[in-house]
Design a protein around this motif. Structure first.
Motif, PDB file in Angstrom:
ATOM      1  N   THR A   1      20.379   0.232  -1.659  1.00  0.00           N
ATOM      2  CA  THR A   1      20.152  -1.108  -2.186  1.00  0.00           C
ATOM      3  C   THR A   1      19.159  -1.918  -1.375  1.00  0.00           C
ATOM      4  N   ARG A   2      18.758  -1.457  -0.221  1.00  0.00           N
ATOM      5  CA  ARG A   2      17.828  -2.245   0.582  1.00  0.00           C
ATOM      6  C   ARG A   2      16.407  -2.081   0.067  1.00  0.00           C
ATOM      7  N   PRO A   3      15.563  -3.073   0.298  1.00  0.00           N
ATOM      8  CA  PRO A   3      14.168  -2.984  -0.145  1.00  0.00           C
ATOM      9  C   PRO A   3      13.463  -1.821   0.542  1.00  0.00           C
ATOM     10  N   GLU A   4      12.529  -1.237  -0.152  1.00  0.00           N
ATOM     11  CA  GLU A   4      11.812  -0.102   0.412  1.00  0.00           C
ATOM     12  C   GLU A   4      10.439  -0.492   0.924  1.00  0.00           C
ATOM     13  N   ILE A   5      10.043   0.145   1.987  1.00  0.00           N
ATOM     14  CA  ILE A   5       8.679   0.146   2.485  1.00  0.00           C
ATOM     15  C   ILE A   5       8.352   1.619   2.664  1.00  0.00           C
ATOM     16  N   ASN A   6       7.284   2.088   2.076  1.00  0.00           N
ATOM     17  CA  ASN A   6       6.903   3.489   2.199  1.00  0.00           C
ATOM     18  C   ASN A   6       5.636   3.620   3.018  1.00  0.00           C
ATOM     19  N   VAL A   7       5.443   4.781   3.599  1.00  0.00           N
ATOM     20  CA  VAL A   7       4.274   5.080   4.415  1.00  0.00           C
ATOM     21  C   VAL A   7       3.740   6.437   3.968  1.00  0.00           C
ATOM     22  N   THR A   8       2.447   6.500   3.678  1.00  0.00           N
ATOM     23  CA  THR A   8       1.860   7.773   3.299  1.00  0.00           C
ATOM     24  C   THR A   8       1.780   8.682   4.529  1.00  0.00           C
ATOM     25  N   GLU A   9       1.673   9.960   4.290  1.00  0.00           N
ATOM     26  CA  GLU A   9       1.568  10.907   5.400  1.00  0.00           C
ATOM     27  C   GLU A   9       0.304  10.660   6.218  1.00  0.00           C
TER      28      GLU A   9
ATOM     29  N   ASP B   1      -0.835   2.618   3.691  1.00  0.00           N
ATOM     30  CA  ASP B   1      -1.727   3.770   3.572  1.00  0.00           C
ATOM     31  C   ASP B   1      -2.844   3.628   4.597  1.00  0.00           C
ATOM     32  N   TYR B   2      -3.567   4.717   4.802  1.00  0.00           N
ATOM     33  CA  TYR B   2      -4.726   4.696   5.684  1.00  0.00           C
ATOM     34  C   TYR B   2      -5.913   5.171   4.865  1.00  0.00           C
ATOM     35  N   GLU B   3      -6.965   4.365   4.857  1.00  0.00           N
ATOM     36  CA  GLU B   3      -8.157   4.693   4.091  1.00  0.00           C
ATOM     37  C   GLU B   3      -9.326   4.925   5.030  1.00  0.00           C
ATOM     38  N   SER B   4     -10.137   5.902   4.690  1.00  0.00           N
ATOM     39  CA  SER B   4     -11.379   6.106   5.436  1.00  0.00           C
ATOM     40  C   SER B   4     -12.483   6.346   4.422  1.00  0.00           C
ATOM     41  N   GLY B   5     -13.592   5.695   4.641  1.00  0.00           N
ATOM     42  CA  GLY B   5     -14.692   5.835   3.706  1.00  0.00           C
ATOM     43  C   GLY B   5     -15.946   5.194   4.249  1.00  0.00           C
ATOM     44  N   LEU B   6     -16.944   5.114   3.408  1.00  0.00           N
ATOM     45  CA  LEU B   6     -18.223   4.556   3.833  1.00  0.00           C
ATOM     46  C   LEU B   6     -18.151   3.059   4.097  1.00  0.00           C
TER      47      LEU B   6
ATOM     48  N   ALA C   1     -15.226   1.099   4.692  1.00  0.00           N
ATOM     49  CA  ALA C   1     -14.237   0.639   5.672  1.00  0.00           C
ATOM     50  C   ALA C   1     -13.281   1.763   6.029  1.00  0.00           C
ATOM     51  N   GLU C   2     -12.653   1.603   7.161  1.00  0.00           N
ATOM     52  CA  GLU C   2     -11.649   2.548   7.608  1.00  0.00           C
ATOM     53  C   GLU C   2     -10.518   1.752   8.232  1.00  0.00           C
ATOM     54  N   GLY C   3      -9.287   2.093   7.873  1.00  0.00           N
ATOM     55  CA  GLY C   3      -8.161   1.412   8.476  1.00  0.00           C
ATOM     56  C   GLY C   3      -6.924   1.442   7.606  1.00  0.00           C
ATOM     57  N   PHE C   4      -5.903   0.770   8.099  1.00  0.00           N
ATOM     58  CA  PHE C   4      -4.631   0.698   7.387  1.00  0.00           C
ATOM     59  C   PHE C   4      -4.721  -0.332   6.269  1.00  0.00           C
ATOM     60  N   HIS C   5      -4.045  -0.033   5.178  1.00  0.00           N
ATOM     61  CA  HIS C   5      -4.066  -0.899   4.004  1.00  0.00           C
ATOM     62  C   HIS C   5      -2.656  -0.964   3.424  1.00  0.00           C
ATOM     63  N   VAL C   6      -2.199  -2.176   3.089  1.00  0.00           N
ATOM     64  CA  VAL C   6      -0.889  -2.365   2.481  1.00  0.00           C
ATOM     65  C   VAL C   6      -1.071  -2.558   0.988  1.00  0.00           C
ATOM     66  N   GLU C   7      -0.454  -1.682   0.218  1.00  0.00           N
ATOM     67  CA  GLU C   7      -0.439  -1.809  -1.241  1.00  0.00           C
ATOM     68  C   GLU C   7       0.862  -2.518  -1.589  1.00  0.00           C
ATOM     69  N   ASN C   8       0.752  -3.803  -1.934  1.00  0.00           N
ATOM     70  CA  ASN C   8       1.910  -4.660  -2.109  1.00  0.00           C
ATOM     71  C   ASN C   8       2.060  -5.071  -3.570  1.00  0.00           C
ATOM     72  N   PRO C   9       3.150  -4.646  -4.237  1.00  0.00           N
ATOM     73  CA  PRO C   9       3.352  -5.000  -5.644  1.00  0.00           C
ATOM     74  C   PRO C   9       3.704  -6.470  -5.862  1.00  0.00           C
ATOM     75  N   ASN C  10       3.996  -7.208  -4.793  1.00  0.00           N
ATOM     76  CA  ASN C  10       4.392  -8.613  -4.903  1.00  0.00           C
ATOM     77  C   ASN C  10       3.208  -9.571  -4.903  1.00  0.00           C
ATOM     78  N   VAL C  11       2.020  -9.082  -4.647  1.00  0.00           N
ATOM     79  CA  VAL C  11       0.838  -9.933  -4.539  1.00  0.00           C
ATOM     80  C   VAL C  11       0.417 -10.424  -5.925  1.00  0.00           C
ATOM     81  N   VAL C  12       0.221 -11.748  -6.041  1.00  0.00           N
ATOM     82  CA  VAL C  12      -0.270 -12.315  -7.294  1.00  0.00           C
ATOM     83  C   VAL C  12      -1.759 -12.658  -7.198  1.00  0.00           C
ATOM     84  N   SER C  13      -2.262 -12.860  -5.969  1.00  0.00           N
ATOM     85  CA  SER C  13      -3.695 -13.067  -5.783  1.00  0.00           C
ATOM     86  C   SER C  13      -4.065 -12.750  -4.338  1.00  0.00           C
TER      87      SER C  13
END
Length: 124
Positions: free
Chosen positions: A13-21, A95-100, A102-114
């Motif tokens: 029943t507790r809220p989840e926070i997930n982390v990609t591998e 998640d962690y993103e790497s690309g042309l 930017a590179e770094g940690f990124h939070v994908e948050n379903p609660n964000v409205v803007s």
């Protein structure tokens, strides 16, 4: 303090926070380079006031969780979240993103409205 692991796939029943591998691997590598024990230390994920949209994410390594933290464990990485931050980031994926661009940690948050234009702050 909760020490349940959400990696097991069991429903609770507790809220989840997930982390990609990928994010866990990057964080564990940084944690080890800081000389911290991954068995006790972890990544603190929190929300603070700031930015043009009102709230921003923060991350740092802590030696141990605080007494009232919720502790998540994914791919051997411990993630500490304080009660005040949890209400803003429940259901998120780190998640962690790497690309042309930017590179770094990124939070994908379903609660964000803007979000602000630069993506550094958000509003729920």
């Amino acid at each position: 303090m909760s020490t349940d692991s959400v990696d097991s796939g069991t429903s609770n029943t507790r809220p989840e926070i997930n982390v990609t591998e990928t994010a866990a691997d990057q964080a564990l590598s940084l944690l080890e380079s800081e000389g911290l024990d991954a068995g006790e230390a972890g990544l603190r994920l929190f929300v603070q006031q700031g930015g043009c949209a009102g709230l921003s994410y923060g991350m740092r390594f802590d030696d141990a969780p605080d007494e009232d933290d919720t502790i998540y464990e994914h791919h051997d990485l411990r993630v500490f979240v304080d009660p005040a931050s949890l209400k803003y980031i429940e259901g998120s994926v780190l998640d962690y993103e790497s690309g042309l661009q930017a590179e770094g940690f990124h939070v994908e948050n379903p609660n964000v409205v803007s979000e602000c234009g630069c993506g550094e702050s958000f509003r729920t």
